[in-house]
Design a protein around this motif. Sequence first.
Motif, PDB file in Angstrom:
ATOM      1  N   VAL A 172       8.751  -1.428  12.706  1.00 16.01           N
ATOM      2  CA  VAL A 172       9.054   0.397  12.593  1.00 16.01           C
ATOM      3  C   VAL A 172       8.946   0.323  10.945  1.00 16.01           C
ATOM      4  O   VAL A 172       9.669   0.183  10.922  1.00 16.01           O
ATOM      5  CB  VAL A 172      10.626   0.624  13.244  1.00 16.01           C
ATOM      6  N   VAL A 173       8.269   0.915  10.666  1.00 16.16           N
ATOM      7  CA  VAL A 173       8.535   2.044   8.981  1.00 16.16           C
ATOM      8  C   VAL A 173       9.400   3.388   9.164  1.00 16.16           C
ATOM      9  O   VAL A 173       8.514   3.942   9.488  1.00 16.16           O
ATOM     10  CB  VAL A 173       7.577   1.642   8.416  1.00 16.16           C
ATOM     11  N   GLU A 174      10.327   3.298   8.514  1.00 17.29           N
ATOM     12  CA  GLU A 174      11.524   4.647   8.024  1.00 17.29           C
ATOM     13  C   GLU A 174      10.687   5.549   7.291  1.00 17.29           C
ATOM     14  O   GLU A 174      11.555   5.559   5.655  1.00 17.29           O
ATOM     15  CB  GLU A 174      12.395   5.541   9.142  1.00 17.29           C
ATOM     16  N   ALA A 175       9.477   6.490   6.845  1.00 15.73           N
ATOM     17  CA  ALA A 175       9.244   6.620   5.354  1.00 15.73           C
ATOM     18  C   ALA A 175       8.516   7.540   6.113  1.00 15.73           C
ATOM     19  O   ALA A 175       7.472   7.364   6.506  1.00 15.73           O
ATOM     20  CB  ALA A 175       8.731   5.677   4.251  1.00 15.73           C
ATOM     21  N   GLU A 176       8.449   8.462   4.963  1.00 20.50           N
ATOM     22  CA  GLU A 176       7.503  10.002   4.770  1.00 20.50           C
ATOM     23  C   GLU A 176       6.647   9.588   4.073  1.00 20.50           C
ATOM     24  O   GLU A 176       6.120   9.855   2.993  1.00 20.50           O
ATOM     25  CB  GLU A 176       8.110  11.077   4.725  1.00 20.50           C
ATOM     26  N   VAL A 177       4.891   8.708   4.567  1.00 21.40           N
ATOM     27  CA  VAL A 177       4.066   8.623   3.281  1.00 21.40           C
ATOM     28  C   VAL A 177       3.139   8.686   5.209  1.00 21.40           C
ATOM     29  O   VAL A 177       3.021   9.211   5.340  1.00 21.40           O
ATOM     30  CB  VAL A 177       3.770   7.182   3.018  1.00 21.40           C
ATOM     31  N   GLU A 178       2.165   8.842   4.022  1.00 18.55           N
ATOM     32  CA  GLU A 178       0.338   9.189   4.743  1.00 18.55           C
ATOM     33  C   GLU A 178      -0.113   8.101   5.074  1.00 18.55           C
ATOM     34  O   GLU A 178      -0.977   7.557   4.591  1.00 18.55           O
ATOM     35  CB  GLU A 178      -0.575  10.387   3.349  1.00 18.55           C
ATOM     36  N   VAL A 179      -0.019   7.655   6.464  1.00 18.45           N
ATOM     37  CA  VAL A 179      -0.904   6.812   6.827  1.00 18.45           C
ATOM     38  C   VAL A 179      -1.084   7.335   8.511  1.00 18.45           C
ATOM     39  O   VAL A 179      -0.430   9.024   8.748  1.00 18.45           O
ATOM     40  CB  VAL A 179      -0.066   5.801   7.176  1.00 18.45           C
ATOM     41  N   VAL A 180      -2.189   6.969   9.012  1.00 12.46           N
ATOM     42  CA  VAL A 180      -2.781   7.861  10.299  1.00 12.46           C
ATOM     43  C   VAL A 180      -2.906   6.247  10.933  1.00 12.46           C
ATOM     44  O   VAL A 180      -3.701   5.092  10.450  1.00 12.46           O
ATOM     45  CB  VAL A 180      -3.813   8.331  10.085  1.00 12.46           C
ATOM     46  N   ASP A 219       0.884  -1.462   0.016  1.00 16.39           N
ATOM     47  CA  ASP A 219       0.431   0.047  -0.052  1.00 16.39           C
ATOM     48  C   ASP A 219       1.196   1.331  -0.288  1.00 16.39           C
ATOM     49  O   ASP A 219       0.278   2.374  -0.291  1.00 16.39           O
ATOM     50  CB  ASP A 219      -1.176   0.403   1.309  1.00 16.39           C
ATOM     51  N   CYS A 220       1.685   1.281   0.409  1.00 16.30           N
ATOM     52  CA  CYS A 220       3.241   2.203   1.016  1.00 16.30           C
ATOM     53  C   CYS A 220       4.110   2.139  -0.424  1.00 16.30           C
ATOM     54  O   CYS A 220       5.173   3.165  -0.474  1.00 16.30           O
ATOM     55  CB  CYS A 220       3.295   2.778   2.438  1.00 16.30           C
ATOM     56  N   ASP A 221       4.851   1.269  -1.033  1.00 12.19           N
ATOM     57  CA  ASP A 221       5.657   0.805  -2.033  1.00 12.19           C
ATOM     58  C   ASP A 221       7.224   0.747  -0.891  1.00 12.19           C
ATOM     59  O   ASP A 221       7.470   1.986  -1.613  1.00 12.19           O
ATOM     60  CB  ASP A 221       4.613   1.811  -2.966  1.00 12.19           C
ATOM     61  N   CYS A 222       6.872   0.506  -0.132  1.00 11.49           N
ATOM     62  CA  CYS A 222       8.559   0.410   1.281  1.00 11.49           C
ATOM     63  C   CYS A 222       8.477  -0.004   2.137  1.00 11.49           C
ATOM     64  O   CYS A 222       7.108  -1.213   1.916  1.00 11.49           O
ATOM     65  CB  CYS A 222       8.199   2.002   2.242  1.00 11.49           C
ATOM     66  N   THR A 223       9.574  -0.178   2.952  1.00  7.82           N
ATOM     67  CA  THR A 223       9.704  -1.687   3.347  1.00  7.82           C
ATOM     68  C   THR A 223       9.665  -1.790   4.576  1.00  7.82           C
ATOM     69  O   THR A 223       9.823  -0.446   5.290  1.00  7.82           O
ATOM     70  CB  THR A 223      10.944  -2.200   2.679  1.00  7.82           C
ATOM     71  N   VAL A 224       9.196  -2.925   5.615  1.00  3.89           N
ATOM     72  CA  VAL A 224       9.683  -2.490   6.873  1.00  3.89           C
ATOM     73  C   VAL A 224      11.126  -2.179   7.151  1.00  3.89           C
ATOM     74  O   VAL A 224      11.626  -3.311   6.941  1.00  3.89           O
ATOM     75  CB  VAL A 224       8.924  -3.690   7.194  1.00  3.89           C
ATOM     76  N   THR A 225      11.199  -1.397   8.097  1.00  6.78           N
ATOM     77  CA  THR A 225      13.049  -1.252   8.500  1.00  6.78           C
ATOM     78  C   THR A 225      13.380  -1.668   9.340  1.00  6.78           C
ATOM     79  O   THR A 225      14.643  -2.910   8.498  1.00  6.78           O
ATOM     80  CB  THR A 225      12.894   0.508   8.593  1.00  6.78           C
ATOM     81  N   ARG A 226      12.974  -1.690  10.879  1.00  9.81           N
ATOM     82  CA  ARG A 226      13.357  -2.691  11.464  1.00  9.81           C
ATOM     83  C   ARG A 226      12.177  -3.342  12.749  1.00  9.81           C
ATOM     84  O   ARG A 226      10.829  -3.352  12.420  1.00  9.81           O
ATOM     85  CB  ARG A 226      14.337  -1.912  12.525  1.00  9.81           C
ATOM     86  N   LEU A 227      12.544  -4.333  12.610  1.00 10.86           N
ATOM     87  CA  LEU A 227      11.642  -5.369  13.945  1.00 10.86           C
ATOM     88  C   LEU A 227      12.051  -5.421  15.379  1.00 10.86           C
ATOM     89  O   LEU A 227      13.096  -5.672  15.989  1.00 10.86           O
ATOM     90  CB  LEU A 227      11.168  -6.718  13.230  1.00 10.86           C
TER      91      LEU A 227
END
Length: 360
Positions: free
Chosen positions: A309-317, A295-303
Amino acid sequence: MKVYELDTPAVLVDVDLLKANIEGMAQEAARLGIKLRPHAKTHKSPEIAAMQFDAGACGITVAKLSEAEIMAGYGIDDILVAYPLVGPAKLTRLKDLVRKTKVTVSVDSAAVARGIAEVGETIAVPVPVCVEVNTGQNRCGLEPGRATVEFVKSLAALPGIKVTGLMTHAGHAYQARNLNELRQIARGEAFLLADTCELLRKAGLPVDEISVGSTPTARFMAEMDGVTEIRPGTYVFNDYNMVCLGVAEVHQCALTVLSTVVSRPAGNRFVLDAGSKTLSSDPSVRGRGYGFIKDCDCTVTRLSEEHGVVEAEVEVVIGDRVEIIPNHCCPVVNLTDSLYLRKGQEIVGELKVRARGMNR
């Protein structure tokens, strides 16, 4: 029920993609006249194994004896246990199992072979064994060529077993940097087994099967001269590692993890309720995090255990639902009780992971 009405985290399987993946591999194997023996450690489900049989599989492969016991209990009647069976407890269980269904066992040492031979002598029927050969992964397996030939010769003194073939698993294919390297690994594993098989024939010890494994190398089965059987597992679902290796596309990944955004502490960071106890801690073969968020076209950064934890500037709430394609689908299945079957945005069934945790 709608997909996004499920409590999370939840492991989803797209029924149509599952069927397409199963049928696609089976059709290609049939076209080339190669037997398909899928590795069931990926799905751990007798129901999915039955789908693979219906599509043309000749049998299944398992990693552990307990998986074989579960599969046999649901009527699966041709099983390769591709793992050394060591110790009296396992040999007792093997004796019970071979009385119920057709079982072949892998061997790469005299110690393991002797134990299996004792089982065959006890039941007065030789147990089929497949000799494992190392073709580059450097895990289990004898060296190809003369070392394997001499080992097979030594097995002739054990009347309780029957050597039916050679097998290998080119697990080092997961380290390939491109499709050309994958192709070379596939050709290499086939050549080393075929060459060893020819040496066995010349020594008066012909074997029927040349069996190779892994979803990445199965892509090149048309180029594997001499191979009679393939044992891919991951193909049934596909995962992000398959995408990174170039052997599958995102739209061919049948298994995803539905997760909820539970924290948004910074504009460039959000937290999901799927951690290592859901996604496993297996890294990407390309070093790109712990799963791809469609949905965000990014990866889960760390667990951590319960947090992704996802380190990305995407529009989620907080409260948003996302779907993650895990790096490695096999451990994800083993970490969940159920697979939720979907068609589009509808949940159409729940499949228990009947061989979950069967690691003995």
